[in-house]
Design a protein around this motif. Structure first.
Motif, PDB file in Angstrom:
ATOM      1  N   VAL A 111     -48.403  15.186 -25.864  1.00  0.00           N
ATOM      2  CA  VAL A 111     -47.085  14.807 -25.938  1.00  0.00           C
ATOM      3  C   VAL A 111     -46.628  14.283 -24.567  1.00  0.00           C
ATOM      4  CG1 VAL A 111     -44.535  15.311 -26.132  1.00  0.00           C
ATOM      5  CG2 VAL A 111     -46.102  16.663 -27.687  1.00  0.00           C
ATOM      6  N   ARG A 112     -46.136  13.155 -24.516  1.00  0.00           N
ATOM      7  CA  ARG A 112     -45.581  12.494 -23.277  1.00  0.00           C
ATOM      8  C   ARG A 112     -44.171  12.619 -23.178  1.00  0.00           C
ATOM      9  NH1 ARG A 112     -47.690   7.288 -20.056  1.00  0.00           N
ATOM     10  NH2 ARG A 112     -46.939   8.373 -17.891  1.00  0.00           N
ATOM     11  N   SER A 113     -43.476  12.846 -22.161  1.00  0.00           N
ATOM     12  CA  SER A 113     -42.168  13.040 -22.051  1.00  0.00           C
ATOM     13  C   SER A 113     -41.627  12.899 -20.582  1.00  0.00           C
ATOM     14  CB  SER A 113     -41.510  14.282 -22.808  1.00  0.00           C
ATOM     15  OG  SER A 113     -40.211  14.477 -22.279  1.00  0.00           O
ATOM     16  N   ILE A 124     -47.357  14.913 -19.251  1.00  0.00           N
ATOM     17  CA  ILE A 124     -48.137  15.002 -20.129  1.00  0.00           C
ATOM     18  C   ILE A 124     -48.628  16.587 -20.522  1.00  0.00           C
ATOM     19  CG2 ILE A 124     -50.392  14.155 -21.490  1.00  0.00           C
ATOM     20  CD1 ILE A 124     -50.359  11.761 -19.372  1.00  0.00           C
ATOM     21  N   ILE A 125     -48.699  16.976 -21.765  1.00  0.00           N
ATOM     22  CA  ILE A 125     -49.049  18.301 -22.072  1.00  0.00           C
ATOM     23  C   ILE A 125     -49.793  18.064 -23.557  1.00  0.00           C
ATOM     24  CG2 ILE A 125     -47.114  19.542 -20.987  1.00  0.00           C
ATOM     25  CD1 ILE A 125     -46.778  19.057 -24.758  1.00  0.00           C
ATOM     26  N   ASP A 134     -45.300  17.360 -32.763  1.00  0.00           N
ATOM     27  CA  ASP A 134     -44.434  16.355 -33.551  1.00  0.00           C
ATOM     28  C   ASP A 134     -42.943  17.005 -32.933  1.00  0.00           C
ATOM     29  OD1 ASP A 134     -43.712  13.909 -34.810  1.00  0.00           O
ATOM     30  OD2 ASP A 134     -42.979  15.223 -36.341  1.00  0.00           O
ATOM     31  N   SER A 135     -42.815  18.386 -33.169  1.00  0.00           N
ATOM     32  CA  SER A 135     -41.473  19.070 -32.921  1.00  0.00           C
ATOM     33  C   SER A 135     -41.268  19.020 -31.552  1.00  0.00           C
ATOM     34  CB  SER A 135     -41.562  20.472 -33.540  1.00  0.00           C
ATOM     35  OG  SER A 135     -42.410  21.447 -32.816  1.00  0.00           O
ATOM     36  N   LEU A 136     -42.343  19.238 -30.680  1.00  0.00           N
ATOM     37  CA  LEU A 136     -42.012  19.204 -29.181  1.00  0.00           C
ATOM     38  C   LEU A 136     -41.791  17.949 -28.649  1.00  0.00           C
ATOM     39  CD1 LEU A 136     -44.953  20.977 -27.422  1.00  0.00           C
ATOM     40  CD2 LEU A 136     -42.375  21.412 -26.995  1.00  0.00           C
ATOM     41  N   THR A 143     -43.305  11.153 -26.677  1.00  0.00           N
ATOM     42  CA  THR A 143     -44.090  10.510 -27.774  1.00  0.00           C
ATOM     43  C   THR A 143     -45.282  11.295 -27.862  1.00  0.00           C
ATOM     44  OG1 THR A 143     -45.007   9.061 -26.118  1.00  0.00           O
ATOM     45  CG2 THR A 143     -43.282   8.204 -27.322  1.00  0.00           C
ATOM     46  N   LEU A 144     -45.527  11.174 -29.260  1.00  0.00           N
ATOM     47  CA  LEU A 144     -47.059  11.925 -29.484  1.00  0.00           C
ATOM     48  C   LEU A 144     -48.314  11.069 -29.413  1.00  0.00           C
ATOM     49  CD1 LEU A 144     -47.135  14.190 -32.740  1.00  0.00           C
ATOM     50  CD2 LEU A 144     -49.114  12.787 -32.171  1.00  0.00           C
ATOM     51  N   THR A 145     -49.274  11.436 -29.059  1.00  0.00           N
ATOM     52  CA  THR A 145     -50.453  10.573 -28.568  1.00  0.00           C
ATOM     53  C   THR A 145     -51.803  11.334 -28.735  1.00  0.00           C
ATOM     54  OG1 THR A 145     -51.327   9.051 -27.142  1.00  0.00           O
ATOM     55  CG2 THR A 145     -50.103  10.935 -26.002  1.00  0.00           C
ATOM     56  N   ARG A 146     -52.785  10.645 -28.893  1.00  0.00           N
ATOM     57  CA  ARG A 146     -54.249  11.245 -28.835  1.00  0.00           C
ATOM     58  C   ARG A 146     -55.138  10.880 -27.372  1.00  0.00           C
ATOM     59  NH1 ARG A 146     -55.815  13.447 -33.792  1.00  0.00           N
ATOM     60  NH2 ARG A 146     -57.208  14.370 -32.380  1.00  0.00           N
ATOM     61  N   PHE A 147     -55.826  11.623 -27.093  1.00  0.00           N
ATOM     62  CA  PHE A 147     -56.748  11.373 -26.048  1.00  0.00           C
ATOM     63  C   PHE A 147     -57.442  10.186 -25.656  1.00  0.00           C
ATOM     64  CE2 PHE A 147     -59.917  12.708 -22.868  1.00  0.00           C
ATOM     65  CZ  PHE A 147     -59.119  13.170 -21.594  1.00  0.00           C
TER      66      PHE A 147
END
Lengths: 162, 289, 447, 280
Positions: A111-113, A124-125, A134-136, A143-147
């Motif tokens: 998650v990036r916020s 980034i966490i 998603d809930s975070l 935004t939700l992301t992958r490595f």
């Protein structure tokens, strides 16, 4: 005379014991476990700051067994950008934001916020599954992301408020 | 009960064997001389009796094993070594006090013993400055601390001049009379004759004979033969001494150190008496076959 | 006289007797720009200030957060909060529980005592604020990572932070804030005395950062003046006095760095191709390593510094040398291990100072060999290297005209010196024991 | 018949040994040299600090540790090596053993007497420099100072017992003294240089380097001393950090035990040799 001989043999025992001791000291064969971070003690291999907080930490191990430690997932990404030769082959772990667990970077959800204040401010966490992520992302407005996506993009800059 | 029992004593240094299966017993009040050439094992035997060297076999003093209970055994022994070595940093008084304490005695006892050997005036003198005779007397005084029944003496007179030697012998004679047991090594027959009642003959580590001084004398000086008495005198007195002895019918000649006189066994002391009376200074003498 | 005492007593009694909600009510009642005087008393937090007012505390009135949330929240500009005791914030790092949180411009926070809080004073998007003469104490029973930052600036430009004292916090953080002046503060017993990032055109001077894990870490910023600060006893795992990472255009002047693990640590600074860093007149003393640089420190000038008694004066990680071709210059510095002479009496040595030490060369390449530091064997090695120049490694740097005397900036707060009466007693006791043993053994004859 | 307890005998022999040691030229020389150098180093080390209002654990403080590592083993080893061998050569050893004493008492008396003498000598050096440090305001506290003193005594004891081992195993003074000096070289210089060399050649790991280095009791002393003075081992680089992380403050009791072991084992060996060899 016998004394001297006796003494010699005890010396050889000593040397033998020593060798045993040393062989015990050899590093264990590379395991699937992430390198150990001594929190509050080890420093980040990118920004050189102390790594104090597990939940933002990341590590990697190169195929020849060298270990790297990072205090922020952003530092990991910067490091990989500067060392492309390690990026494709290394084993990479990221720490879970909510639990005391490590994940392989390729399997974690990120998650990036802007509202996450990570040690170096990259925001980034990582988490274990898409639901948590998603809930975070929703609560933090991120935004939700992958490595793979993080790696493909240019290395992150520290978060800036709008 | 025997005072000293030695059974099957064997002592090796590395590959060389110094004493081979040596056994004997010594009763209280005896005076025993150890006789034999250099290297025969006399000194080693005495050191084994003291328990200061490890060995094979058994040595007991009053039934106490010197190897297993060395401390108790040595309490029964006074020792005068061949060359007495004291701690050079100590004075005579300190030395006496130290060894008295080591034997669990009052240090005053140590100083009292000094009177016995006429060293009481030298309490504050460093031991290093004592003459040979004084050192030997100090050693004897120390050996008598605690009144041990057995005295071991390793060629005690070898470094003394003739007069000190005579005094020392007299002192030992008195101790013997007082009931001490003596075991001493020597290579002077006159000391054996003077002091010993019994002689242990050592040769190459073996006990060659357990005998008497008289028997030793017969061995050394068969009755029929003539002997040579070697006399050591100051060089300037020698020609005069030759003349004196010749006037008394002795056959005399000079050699490097002094003069030699041909004597028979029964008159071997006469040249000494003659010269002493005439005022000559005899430094030393030896008797040869 | 009597009535005066009575008046004070009455005021106090009245203050004590005030219902705890009175402060909020008074706030609600005043007009913007008004001044409220609060004399003594204990008031419960949280206190939310939403009007530009001046709150003046007299006789140390207390605002107590009772361990819940943030104690004072300032959401109006031009607020002045002065003379209060603010204590007992919550302990949530995620919610950033603080003594005072400021979300508005031109706020002044002065002369307060802030105690037992997680974060201390937190400025978030608050420009042109002033934080003056506050004393801020965290909770020493918490592990350092579990503590908050006692002063934290986040997107807050042009702040003046002066003469504050902090103790037992995590860091003092200045992130994303232009034009900051940090002056005369004392920051002790924390993790990072100062963590300074993305904050251009700032000025940090006359601060004391003592007994932290790291004194000050300066990162990703340009146009910084860092002068006359004292950084001492910052020692911990991988501890440094001042670290510079990706810093451009720094004037690093007349600072004193004493007894840190590494005095100055230089990583990729300057970064920009046209940027420069000037290290002028600093005193770097009694550190394990005086100055450590990763690779070279290009476009940097080291002039008039005094390097005293650092176990390793200068260290280049991985070996090699500072190169003038890259624009690194070492000039007119004082080196306590300089062995040259000054025949012409101009105050500068006639022989260049060369930083050559065989052992340094070994440890720069293989840091593990530092294990042999302090070994007589190493001393012997150095002697041999001096006697037989064949095995002399290339110098790390050359200072052509080193100073003969150290140059010590005046007016810098001194390192506190502790008197040692107890040590004196210990020394005396040992001396007596030794002397008496020898004396009595020599005097008393062995009787 | 009077009986002497072991304690009385040992204490008498120890007092005699102390009495002798204080009249020994070597001993007096070492005492004076140690005191003067310790004082001088403390003075020089503080002179800088005094001038600049700064104080810390600099190169000069390091040289104090260096001084201890150089001189104290030399003191212990030479005094120990001379102890039995010299008396054996003089003949006094035979004479003392002919008294109602056992070799163990003689050995213990020697050790005790010399240990007291060494402690007294070091106390004077430490006491003087301690007074100086206190007077001029030092970075070292009483705890660390006394701790360093204790460690130094341990170092003295272990080198003493090593010296006594040489003295009991080797018949002549010259060989015993020569071996002791060689052991000193080995401990102080050759061991570390050898390890440094092999580490360079074999590229051994930090952990192994640390483990190996602990074979040298001087390194054990050094690690403990630095831990005491600095409260960490950062100054020893990665190996120090490794040790600190692995053991932490347990390093102190650990190294103390290692030093004690280094004292005890040579003593036991010395006793065995002495009993076997007797007066010869």
């Amino acid at each position: 005379m016998t004394m001297r001989k006796h003494h010699l043999s005890s010396l050889s025992y000593y040397v033998f014991g020593l060798l045993l001791l040393l062989s015990a000291c050899r590093p264990a064969p590379m395991s699937d476990r992430p390198p150990i971070i001594r929190f509050g003690y080890d420093t980040c291999d990118y920004c050189r700051m102390l790594i104090s907080e597990p939940r933002y930490a990341a590590t990697l191990r190169t195929p020849d067994g060298q270990e790297r430690r990072f205090d922020d997932i952003g530092c990991l990404l910067h490091y990989l950008h500067e060392h492309p030769e390690e990026a494709d082959v290394a084993y990479i772990w990221v720490h879970d934001y909510l639990q005391d667990r490590w994940h392989r970077a390729s399997q974690a959800f990120f998650v990036r916020s802007d509202r996450l204040i990570t040690p170096m401010g990259y925001g980034i966490i990582a988490t274990a599954d898409t639901l948590t992520a998603d809930s975070l992302a929703r609560t933090l407005g991120g935004t939700l992301t992958r490595f793979a996506m993080l790696q493909a993009a240019p290395p992150p800059s520290s978060i800036r408020l709008p | 009960m025997a005072l000293l029992t030695i059974e099957h004593l064997t002592k090796r240094f590395g590959t060389t064997t110094v004493l081979v299966d040596f056994s004997c017993t010594i009763e209280p009040g005896e005076s025993v001389a150890l006789w034999g050439p250099n290297g025969a094992g006399k000194t080693t035997l005495l050191r084994c009796v003291l328990g200061v060297l490890p060995f094979e076999g058994i040595i007991q003093i009053k039934g106490i094993d010197v190897q297993r209970q060395g401390k108790q055994a040595r309490r029964l022994v006074g020792f005068v070594p061949q060359e007495v070595a004291f701690y050079p940093t100590l004075t005579v008084g300190e030395t006496a006090a130290f060894f008295a304490r080591l034997r669990g005695l009052d240090p005053e006892e140590g100083r009292r013993r000094l009177v016995q050997v006429a060293l009481q005036d030298r309490l504050d003198q460093p031991v290093g400055t004592l003459s040979g005779g004084q050192r030997q007397r100090l050693a004897l005084a120390l050996a008598l601390l605690g009144d041990p029944p057995l005295l071991l003496l390793d060629e005690p007179t070898s470094s003394l001049d003739i007069r000190s030697r005579a005094e020392f012998m007299d002192a030992l004679q008195k101790l013997l009379a007082a009931g001490k047991t003596l075991l001493f090594s020597t290579h002077r027959f006159e000391e054996v004759e003077h002091l010993a009642r019994r002689v242990l003959l050592l040769e190459n580590g073996h006990l060659e004979a357990d005998t008497t001084p008289a028997a030793l004398a017969r061995r050394l000086f068969p009755e029929t033969s003539q002997y040579r008495l070697r006399l050591h005198l100051p060089e300037r007195q020698r020609p005069e001494a030759v003349k004196t002895l010749q006037t008394h019918g002795f056959e005399v000649w000079m050699n490097g150190h002094g003069l030699e006189v041909r004597v028979s066994l029964n008159e071997k002391a006469r040249p000494l008496t003659l010269l002493s009376r005439a005022g000559f200074e005899i430094i030393d003498f030896e008797l040869h076959a | 006289m009597g009535t005066g005492v009575l008046a004070v007593l009455l005021t106090t009694l009245v203050a004590q007797a005030q219902p705890t909600s009175l402060l909020s009510e008074r706030l609600a009642a005043v007009a913007p720009g008004d001044t409220i005087r609060v004399v003594g008393g204990i008031y419960p937090g949280p206190l939310r200030i939403t009007k530009p007012v001046v709150l003046l505390g007299e006789q140390a009135p207390v605002i107590d957060g009772r361990g819940q949330g943030t104690v004072v929240i300032i959401e109006a500009p031009d607020v002045v909060l002065q003379g209060f005791v603010i204590r007992n914030s919550g302990r949530s790092l995620d919610r950033e529980n603080a003594g005072i949180a400021v979300h508005a411009d031109r706020v002044t926070i002065a002369d307060n005592r802030i105690e037992n809080v997680l974060f201390g004073i937190y400025l978030r998007q608050a420009d042109s604020c002033r934080i003056l003469r506050n004393t801020i104490e965290g909770d020493p029973t918490l592990d350092t990572p579990r503590r908050g930052d006692l002063i934290r600036l986040w997107y807050s430009n042009n702040a003046l932070i002066q003469d504050n004292t902090t103790r037992y916090g995590r860091d003092v953080v200045i992130w994303f804030a232009r034009g900051i002046v940090l002056r005369g503060n004392t920051i002790q017993f924390g993790r990072y005395g100062l963590h300074f990032m993305y904050s251009d055109s700032s000025r940090i001077e006359r601060n004391r950062m003592l007994h932290n894990s790291v004194g000050a870490y300066l990162m990703y910023s340009t146009r910084l003046t860092f002068r006359r600060n004292l950084l001492a006893y910052n020692r911990h795992a991988s501890a440094i006095g001042v670290g510079l990472k990706d810093m451009d255009e720094v004037t690093f002047e007349e600072n004193v760095l004493v007894d840190n693990q590494i005095g100055i640590f230089i990583d990729n600074s300057p970064r920009a191709i046209d940027a420069q860093i000037r290290y002028l007149g600093n005193v770097v003393a009694y550190n394990d390593i005086g100055v450590q640089a990763l690779q070279d420190a290009p476009r940097s000038i080291f002039r008039d510094n005094s390097l005293l008694e650092n176990y390793e004066q200068v260290d280049l990680v991985g070996g090699g040398r500072f190169s003038e071709a890259n624009g690194t210059f070492w000039e007119r510095n004082y080196w306590s291990d300089y062995r040259g002479y000054d025949a012409d009496r101009d105050g500068y040595g006639d022989v260049p100072y060369r930083a050559v030490a065989l052992f340094d060369a070994l440890t720069d390449r293989t840091p593990a060999f530092r294990l042999f530091a302090f070994s007589p064997a190493v001393q012997a090695l150095e002697l041999a290297a001096r006697a037989f120049p064949v095995i002399r490694p290339e110098p790390k740097l050359i200072d052509v005209a080193p100073r003969m005397q150290p140059l010590l900036p005046e007016g810098i707060p001194a390192v506190p010196r502790r008197p040692r009466p107890v040590l004196a007693l210990g020394g005396l006791a040992l001396l007596l024991i030794g002397g008496l043993t020898i004396g009595s053994a020599r005097l008393r004859r062995l009787r | 018949m009077t009986t002497t307890t072991v304690r009385a005998t040992v204490s008498l022999l120890a007092r005699k040994e102390l009495h002798d040691a204080l009249r020994n030229r070597w001993f007096v020389l070492y005492t004076v040299v140690f005191a003067v150098l310790a004082l001088a180093l403390s003075w020089i080390g503080l002179a800088g600090g005094q001038l600049y209002g700064l104080a810390g654990f600099g190169r000069t403080t390091a040289s104090l540790i260096n001084l201890i590592m150089l001189i104290v083993p030399l003191m212990g080893l030479t005094l120990g090596a001379l102890s039995l061998a010299l008396e054996r050569e003089q003949g006094t050893l035979l004479y003392i053993l002919a008294q109602p004493v056992v070799p163990g008492e003689v050995l213990l008396g020697k050790l005790l007497g010399l240990a007291i003498a060494l402690t007294a000598a070091l106390s004077i050096g430490f006491g003087l420099s301690g007074l100086l440090l206190a007077w001029r305001g030092s970075p070292i506290g009483l705890g660390a100072y006394l701790g360093l003193f204790g460690l130094t005594i341990l170092l003295a004891l272990l080198s003493l017992s090593l010296g006594i081992l040489f003295s009991s195993a080797l018949p002549r003074t010259a060989t015993a003294l020569g071996s002791a000096l060689f052991a000193w070289l080995l401990l102080v210089f050759l061991g570390d240089l050898g390890l440094l060399g092999s580490a360079l050649a074999l590229r051994i790991s930090v952990e192994q380097l640390f483990t190996f280095s602990l074979l040298n009791p001087l390194q054990v002393f050094k690690v403990a001393a630095i831990l005491l003075l600095r409260s960490d081992l950062q100054v020893l680089g990665p190996a120090g950090q490794y040790a600190m992380h692995l053991y932490g403050w347990r390093l102190l009791p650990l190294s103390t035990s290692v030093l004690l072991l280094w004292t005890l084992i040579p003593l036991i060996l010395a006793y065995l040799f002495f009993r076997r060899r007797g007066a010869l």
